[in-house]
Design an enzyme around this catalytic site. Structure first.
Site, short mmCIF file in Angstrom:
data_model
loop_
_atom_site.label_atom_id
_atom_site.label_comp_id
_atom_site.label_asym_id
_atom_site.label_seq_id
_atom_site.Cartn_x
_atom_site.Cartn_y
_atom_site.Cartn_z
N ARG A 278 4.88 0.36 -6.01
CA ARG A 278 5.15 0.11 -4.73
C ARG A 278 4.05 -1.71 -5.01
O ARG A 278 4.27 -2.63 -4.17
CB ARG A 278 3.89 0.37 -3.50
CG ARG A 278 5.19 1.54 -2.89
CD ARG A 278 4.69 2.53 -2.52
NE ARG A 278 4.60 2.20 -0.44
CZ ARG A 278 5.27 2.44 -0.11
NH1 ARG A 278 6.32 3.18 0.08
NH2 ARG A 278 4.89 1.49 1.07
N GLU B 21 17.72 -18.01 -7.01
CA GLU B 21 17.47 -16.29 -7.11
C GLU B 21 17.01 -16.22 -9.06
O GLU B 21 15.89 -15.44 -9.03
CB GLU B 21 18.96 -15.48 -7.31
CG GLU B 21 18.61 -13.99 -7.65
CD GLU B 21 17.44 -13.42 -7.16
OE1 GLU B 21 16.65 -13.96 -6.75
OE2 GLU B 21 16.70 -12.37 -7.81
N GLU C 182 8.19 -14.49 -10.73
CA GLU C 182 7.78 -13.65 -10.32
C GLU C 182 7.41 -12.97 -11.54
O GLU C 182 6.08 -12.69 -11.62
CB GLU C 182 8.11 -12.73 -9.39
CG GLU C 182 9.52 -12.85 -8.93
CD GLU C 182 10.62 -11.91 -7.97
OE1 GLU C 182 9.94 -11.45 -7.20
OE2 GLU C 182 11.98 -11.43 -7.79
N LYS D 237 13.12 -15.50 -10.48
CA LYS D 237 12.74 -14.43 -11.00
C LYS D 237 12.04 -14.88 -12.05
O LYS D 237 11.17 -14.03 -12.69
CB LYS D 237 14.69 -13.28 -11.69
CG LYS D 237 15.54 -12.52 -11.10
CD LYS D 237 14.66 -11.19 -10.39
CE LYS D 237 13.92 -10.94 -9.56
NZ LYS D 237 14.67 -10.95 -8.36
N HIS E 22 17.67 -36.69 -5.31
CA HIS E 22 17.15 -37.15 -4.17
C HIS E 22 15.41 -36.43 -4.76
O HIS E 22 15.00 -36.19 -3.56
CB HIS E 22 17.62 -36.46 -3.48
CG HIS E 22 19.37 -37.15 -3.05
ND1 HIS E 22 19.70 -38.03 -2.43
CD2 HIS E 22 20.52 -36.06 -3.14
CE1 HIS E 22 20.61 -38.05 -2.27
NE2 HIS E 22 20.97 -36.50 -2.14
N CYS F 266 0.98 -1.18 0.07
CA CYS F 266 -0.14 -0.12 -0.14
C CYS F 266 0.80 1.09 0.35
O CYS F 266 2.13 1.49 0.83
CB CYS F 266 -0.91 0.05 1.04
SG CYS F 266 -2.02 -1.47 0.77
N TRP G 177 -2.91 -2.79 -1.44
CA TRP G 177 -2.87 -4.22 -1.33
C TRP G 177 -3.15 -5.09 -0.64
O TRP G 177 -2.81 -5.27 0.75
CB TRP G 177 -1.31 -3.73 -1.72
CG TRP G 177 -0.23 -5.52 -1.83
CD1 TRP G 177 -0.56 -5.73 -3.00
CD2 TRP G 177 -0.14 -6.56 -1.18
NE1 TRP G 177 0.09 -7.12 -3.89
CE2 TRP G 177 0.86 -7.17 -1.57
CE3 TRP G 177 0.37 -6.37 0.36
CZ2 TRP G 177 1.12 -8.97 -0.79
CZ3 TRP G 177 0.55 -7.43 0.73
CH2 TRP G 177 0.98 -8.19 -0.38
N ASN H 55 -2.21 1.95 6.08
CA ASN H 55 -0.93 0.77 5.70
C ASN H 55 -0.68 0.26 6.90
O ASN H 55 -0.72 0.24 8.06
CB ASN H 55 0.75 1.45 4.87
CG ASN H 55 0.26 2.48 4.07
OD1 ASN H 55 -1.35 2.06 2.86
ND2 ASN H 55 1.41 2.50 3.71
N GLY H 56 -1.23 -1.75 6.99
CA GLY H 56 -0.69 -1.64 8.52
C GLY H 56 -1.84 -2.91 8.34
O GLY H 56 -2.68 -2.93 7.34
N LYS I 177 6.36 -4.27 -3.95
CA LYS I 177 7.99 -3.51 -3.92
C LYS I 177 8.78 -3.76 -2.29
O LYS I 177 9.60 -4.13 -2.05
CB LYS I 177 7.90 -2.77 -4.13
CG LYS I 177 9.65 -2.00 -4.48
CD LYS I 177 10.18 -3.11 -5.42
CE LYS I 177 11.77 -2.91 -5.99
NZ LYS I 177 12.60 -3.73 -5.95
C1 G6P Z 1 9.38 -8.26 -2.14
C2 G6P Z 1 10.03 -8.09 -3.01
C3 G6P Z 1 11.22 -8.55 -3.72
C4 G6P Z 1 12.41 -8.40 -1.98
C5 G6P Z 1 11.88 -8.79 -1.10
C6 G6P Z 1 12.60 -8.04 0.20
O1 G6P Z 1 9.36 -9.75 -2.17
O2 G6P Z 1 9.04 -7.83 -4.27
O3 G6P Z 1 11.89 -7.95 -4.52
O4 G6P Z 1 13.63 -8.92 -2.83
O5 G6P Z 1 10.50 -8.10 -0.99
O6 G6P Z 1 12.76 -6.72 0.16
P1 G6P Z 1 13.93 -5.83 0.64
O7 G6P Z 1 13.22 -4.39 0.29
O8 G6P Z 1 13.74 -6.16 2.41
O9 G6P Z 1 14.96 -6.26 -0.04
#
Ligand code: G6P
Length: 618
Positions: free
Chosen positions: A29, A491, A498, A495, A514, A2, A72, A98-99, A613
């Site tokens: 965000r 990672e 997501e 990527k 395994h 949010c 959100w 927010n929250g 984000k």
């Molecule tokens: C969200 C984002 C990711 C990020 C993660 C941790 O899930 O979409 O891209 O890696 O948060 O965020 P931070 O701001 O703590 O690195």
């Protein structure tokens, strides 16, 4: 996650325009609905994008102040009814939040019994009714609404009743130029203009208007009017705070000519690594200088163990850091996901350093994990990109990434800078613990060469785009690697998942037998990171195992390795570097591959569905 933006001004500016533009700069965000309230005009909400909200505004939607929100969903589905701002029964008290209000059910019950009717499923709405209830009780007791004092008192009483996390902005129809903001767990920034004031969840929407900001701490409340701002605590005691000047430009947050922020941010890789290293390496002596850690030099000498806490991509950077720090600085390191660490009884003491890695510096699970470490007497450190963020402020000391704002939801450049910062930390701590000058020099020189090497990988983006086209019909991918690059395999898979919604799994190549190898057939490609390092031969054996089951293989290999082309179906070559630093190069083609695959599928690369984000709820 949010986003909040609020404005009050006496300069005759059109608040509606300011609010909508502010929401646009918060879009990164991630959100599912949007809304705005202006006392002079009422409220408009939509489940669409900000552009849709703009279309929905009536022509006479005008005013000099207001509150706006991107939602959100946490409580209640994404819908117009659940979008913010929310109002009380009389439509006079409006709130954006927010929250999560944790005790909203009991409050809602109590308020319903007192005659309030609720229009949404959202936890936020109780706040508006709670303020209304307190205002009602005050006037029953003979109070008058002079100078906004009653509104403030009612807001404060309501805030003292709610439990949970919030960043909020409240507005009262009868006092249109006054906005009240409060923070408990979710960030709130005040923007201080001349004859105008702003409230936002981060500085982005404020920057086009003023660079002077103030960050609220947990338990603080702010009141803004066009000409004044005040901060106090929930117990009404006054807070004196100095303004901070933000030095990044609003333009930095623009796409810079690329089709998507994600590509722009991947292309910034070389510059980002240079910026993280800038002024911090003394290659001739094999030293790293980390000014942000100077204040804790003594404590750092005492520590005998490091726990890295982080979420998402940042946690994979942490895993790379574990290999770096143990391999070269010889300090025991564990990596924990924030949401796990905060709820288990980990053994932590004053000889432990808990390092939080976070791009945003606001990820709630990472923040709470750090607080948990602090409660047990640990030294807390941050590797954070966002200056002035909560994690940066709450940790004892830290290292800033200097990666610049990252807009695309999927983290790319921040990941490179996090690993670079961890390499610097490895040299910094290692040299205090027996790392030879020669080894320090070797790492420092290899670090300095990284930006040019990343550039060489980026030059191949055309070929990687073709590869993404070739594999764009596949529904599943496996990513494998060993040692330093195992977290890079995780990672790479993250990527892809997501942003392209394609199923991908990362696994340690040695674990393949395994379980995961059972999935392999001609339609299940594997991305194998097989650069020339201490486990190269082992990786080649794993590739053979996949080929024996007819699985297509895309290999990430070291420049000049021609042998691997005989085995793999496709090869992306990367320059040679030290094994410890190879993740910083090897992840780049995986970022590009995921990007082009999502683009090929016509997806909203920068704002993937269901993701945010900055995750400021648990
Ligand atoms: C969200 C984002 C990711 C990020 C993660 C941790 O899930 O979409 O891209 O890696 O948060 O965020 P931070 O701001 O703590 O690195």
């Amino acid at each position: 996650m949010c986003g909040i933006f609020a404005y009050t001004g006496n300069k005759g500016k059109e608040a509606g325009k300011i609010l909508l533009n502010g929401l646009l700069s918060l879009e990164y965000r991630g959100y599912d609905s949007a809304g705005v309230y202006m006392p002079e005009s009422g409220s408009v909400k939509t489940t669409g994008a900000v552009a849709e909200l703009r279309r929905k505004l009536p022509k006479d939607f005008k005013g000099t102040s207001g509150i706006a929100h991107l939602r959100w969903a946490t409580h209640g589905e994404p819908s117009e009814k659940n979008a913010h701002p929310h109002a009380d029964c009389g439509g006079e008290i409006w709130v954006v939040h927010n929250g999560i209000i944790e005790n909203f059910k009991e409050l809602k019950e109590k308020l319903s019994k007192a005659g309030h009717t609720f229009a949404s499923d959202s936890d936020t709405e109780v706040l508006a009714h709670l303020v209304e209830e307190h205002l009602k009780n005050q006037s029953a007791g003979g109070g008058s609404s002079s100078g906004g004092k009653n509104f403030e008192k009612a807001a404060l009483a309501a805030l003292n009743e709610v439990r949970g996390t919030y960043g909020i902005a409240l507005q009262y129809k009868r006092e249109p130029d006054r906005i009240i903001a409060a923070r408990m767990g979710s960030p709130i920034v005040l923007g201080l203009g001349d004859g105008e004031h702003f409230i936002a969840s981060d500085p982005a929407p404020i920057l086009p208007h003023t660079r002077k900001v103030m960050f609220l701490e947990d338990g603080e409340v702010a009141v803004i009017t066009p000409g004044k701002h005040r901060i106090f605590r929930l117990d009404s005691t006054t807070v004196k705070r100095k303004a901070t000047e933000i030095d990044w430009s609003a333009e930095e947050a623009q796409k810079g000519g690329y089709e998507h922020f994600m590509l722009k941010e991947i292309m910034e890789g070389p510059e980002v690594v240079r910026n993280t290293l800038r002024g911090r390496l003394i290659p001739a002596k094999g030293f790293a200088k980390l000014g942000g850690l100077e204040s804790v030099t003594k404590q750092l000498q005492r520590i005998d163990r490091i726990i890295i806490v982080a979420c998402g991509t940042a946690s994979y950077a942490g895993q790379v850091g574990e290999y770096m720090l143990e391999g070269h600085a010889r300090i025991p390191v564990e990596v924990e996901i924030g949401s796990e660490f905060r709820y288990r009884k980990a053994v932590v003491n004053e000889r432990t350093a808990v390092i939080g890695i976070s791009q945003s510096g606001e990820t709630l699970d990472t923040l709470e994990a750090l607080r948990e470490g602090k409660r047990h007497g640990a030294l807390t450190l941050g590797i954070v990109n966002t200056v002035g963020s909560t994690i940066a402020r709450e940790t004892d000391a830290g290292v800033y990434n200097h990666a610049g704002p990252e807009i695309s939801v999927a983290s790319t450049k921040a990941f490179l800078s996090q690993m670079t910062a961890l390499a610097l930390l490895t040299v910094f701590l290692g040299r205090q613990r027996g790392m030879t000058e020669k080894e320090g020099r070797e790492i420092a020189l290899a670090l300095k060469e990284l930006p040019e090497k990343i550039e060489k990988i980026l030059e191949q983006r055309g070929a990687i785009e073709q590869l993404a086209k070739k594999y764009s019909k596949n529904r599943d991918f496996l990513y494998i690697a060993r040692t330093y690059n195992f977290p890079v395999a995780l990672e790479g898979a993250l990527k892809l998942k997501e942003i392209s919604y394609i199923h991908a799994e990362g696994c340690a190549a040695g674990e393949m037998k395994h379980g995961p190898i059972a999935m392999i057939d001609g339609n299940f490609p594997t991305v194998a990171i097989a650069t020339k390092d201490s486990v190269y031969e082992k990786m080649i054996s794993n590739i053979h195992e996949i080929k024996a089951r007819k699985g297509p293989v895309i290999a990430i290999a070291t420049e000049g390795d021609r042998e691997i082309a005989k085995l793999a179906d496709d090869v992306i070559h990367v320059p040679k570097t030290m094994e410890m630093l190879s993740p910083i190069l090897n992840v780049v083609p995986l970022q590009l591959f995921a990007y082009y695959l999502a683009k090929e599928k016509g997806l909203n690369v920068d704002r993937p569905r269901n993701l945010a984000k900055s995750v400021t709820v648990e």
